[in-house]
Every structure is written in C-alpha cells, then in structure tokens.
Scaffold this motif. Structure first.
Motif, PDB file in Angstrom:
ATOM      1  N   GLN A   1      71.261  43.822  -8.019  1.00  0.00           N
ATOM      2  CA  GLN A   1      71.386  44.832  -6.967  1.00  0.00           C
ATOM      3  C   GLN A   1      71.227  46.235  -7.565  1.00  0.00           C
ATOM      4  OE1 GLN A   1      75.029  44.542  -4.786  1.00  0.00           O
ATOM      5  NE2 GLN A   1      74.552  46.248  -3.450  1.00  0.00           N
ATOM      6  N   THR A   2      71.812  46.475  -8.722  1.00  0.00           N
ATOM      7  CA  THR A   2      71.680  47.768  -9.383  1.00  0.00           C
ATOM      8  C   THR A   2      70.229  48.046  -9.735  1.00  0.00           C
ATOM      9  OG1 THR A   2      73.896  47.507 -10.306  1.00  0.00           O
ATOM     10  CG2 THR A   2      72.502  49.159 -11.311  1.00  0.00           C
ATOM     11  N   LEU A   3      69.540  47.044 -10.282  1.00  0.00           N
ATOM     12  CA  LEU A   3      68.119  47.210 -10.615  1.00  0.00           C
ATOM     13  C   LEU A   3      67.285  47.484  -9.363  1.00  0.00           C
ATOM     14  CD1 LEU A   3      67.602  44.414 -13.276  1.00  0.00           C
ATOM     15  CD2 LEU A   3      67.547  46.881 -13.649  1.00  0.00           C
ATOM     16  N   ARG A   4      67.593  46.772  -8.276  1.00  0.00           N
ATOM     17  CA  ARG A   4      66.856  46.966  -7.023  1.00  0.00           C
ATOM     18  C   ARG A   4      67.073  48.384  -6.491  1.00  0.00           C
ATOM     19  NH1 ARG A   4      69.157  43.162  -3.997  1.00  0.00           N
ATOM     20  NH2 ARG A   4      68.040  41.559  -5.137  1.00  0.00           N
ATOM     21  N   GLU A   5      68.314  48.874  -6.522  1.00  0.00           N
ATOM     22  CA  GLU A   5      68.603  50.233  -6.054  1.00  0.00           C
ATOM     23  C   GLU A   5      67.868  51.267  -6.891  1.00  0.00           C
ATOM     24  OE1 GLU A   5      72.824  50.500  -6.236  1.00  0.00           O
ATOM     25  OE2 GLU A   5      73.129  49.300  -4.423  1.00  0.00           O
ATOM     26  N   ARG A   6      67.861  51.066  -8.204  1.00  0.00           N
ATOM     27  CA  ARG A   6      67.174  51.996  -9.093  1.00  0.00           C
ATOM     28  C   ARG A   6      65.670  52.009  -8.813  1.00  0.00           C
ATOM     29  NH1 ARG A   6      68.318  50.362 -14.775  1.00  0.00           N
ATOM     30  NH2 ARG A   6      70.449  50.664 -14.081  1.00  0.00           N
TER      31      ARG A   6
END
Length: 158
Positions: free
Chosen positions: A135-140
């Motif tokens: 999720q963090t990678l997707r948001e970034r």
C-alpha cells in the motif's frame, strides 16, 4: 583548528522506513573508541541490520557495522560490537515501556555527527505487514504519477 559545526550524515537506514511504521524518534549519543570515530569520519558505516535494546536500565545498539579503521593496528575495534547509547533516564524508561507494550522495536534510522559528536537517531517502530508495504509503494507511485501529470499539464499550458 575550528570546531565542526552543523550536521554531517554518515549513514542512513533507508530499509527501516520501508519495513517499519515509525512511531517516535529519539537522538542518542554513542560510546565509541578512537578507531571507531576515525572510521566514521571516513564516512563508513552500515545500519541495515542494526537494532537497539534496553538491558538493566541502559540502552545498547547492536549489529551496526562500523568497519575497522584502515590505518589502525592491534588497538582496532571489533566491527559489529555492542555499543552503549547515551540517553536520559526518563527517555530510557519511556523506551522500555513502549517496547514492553508489545509489537514495538527500537531501530536506528540515521548515524551522524552533530557539532563534532557522534549521534544516532533511533525510532520506536512497529513492523509492517506485506500488504502495508504494498500500500505504501502504491501511494508513492500514485503521488509520483500525479506530480508528473501536473508537470506536463503546466508545460503544455504555457
């Protein structure tokens, strides 16, 4: 010889921000030997495997790799020895309560010189699950794409 001023970063633990959710950070001094300081001044250290723990009312930093000083001799230090952290008693108590609450660990984030003194930034962190990391990678990635779209729109609009 003028005394050093400001902050000189030696090493950062970029993987820690990916692997853990950072709750709170603390700045701590380090008890070092002479050859460790000289090796750090050359800009050589690795925080990726490091962690901190509290034992007997004192804080320690373990598994941080500071390589041996190249011009050292028999007085050289061990590269992965346990090093004592210099913190106030109240900070140590807060850290021990946070760790004993469960699920939290102490992770070194940054090793640096501040006005000529070696410091380490440690964080109370909770491990992320795999879906949190995705999720963090997707948001970034979404943020990066939005900025790219805004940049191209601004160029075309001129």
């Amino acid at each position: 010889m003028p005394r050093e001023r400001g902050e000189k970063v030696i090493a950062t633990n970029r993987r820690a921000r990916h692997e853990y959710a950072i709750e709170k950070t603390y700045e701590a001094g380090l008890v070092l030997t002479g050859t460790e300081v000289k090796s750090l001044r050359q800009g050589r250290a690795n925080l990726s495997d490091g962690y901190a723990y509290i034992d007997g009312g004192q804080a320690f930093l373990d598994a941080v790799h500071i390589p041996e000083y190249s011009q050292g001799h028999w007085t050289n230090h061990s590269s992965k020895r346990t090093r004592k952290l210099l913190l106030h008693k109240e900070e140590i108590v807060k850290l021990s309560h946070a760790i004993s609450a469960g699920g939290y660990t102490l992770v070194p984030l940054k090793l640096y010189f501040l006005d000529g003194r070696a410091k380490v930034e440690i964080a109370v962190a909770k491990g992320k699950k795999d879906w949190d990391k995705r999720q963090t990678l997707r948001e970034r990635q979404d943020k990066r794409e939005a900025e790219r779209a805004m940049r191209t729109k601004n160029r075309l609009g001129d």
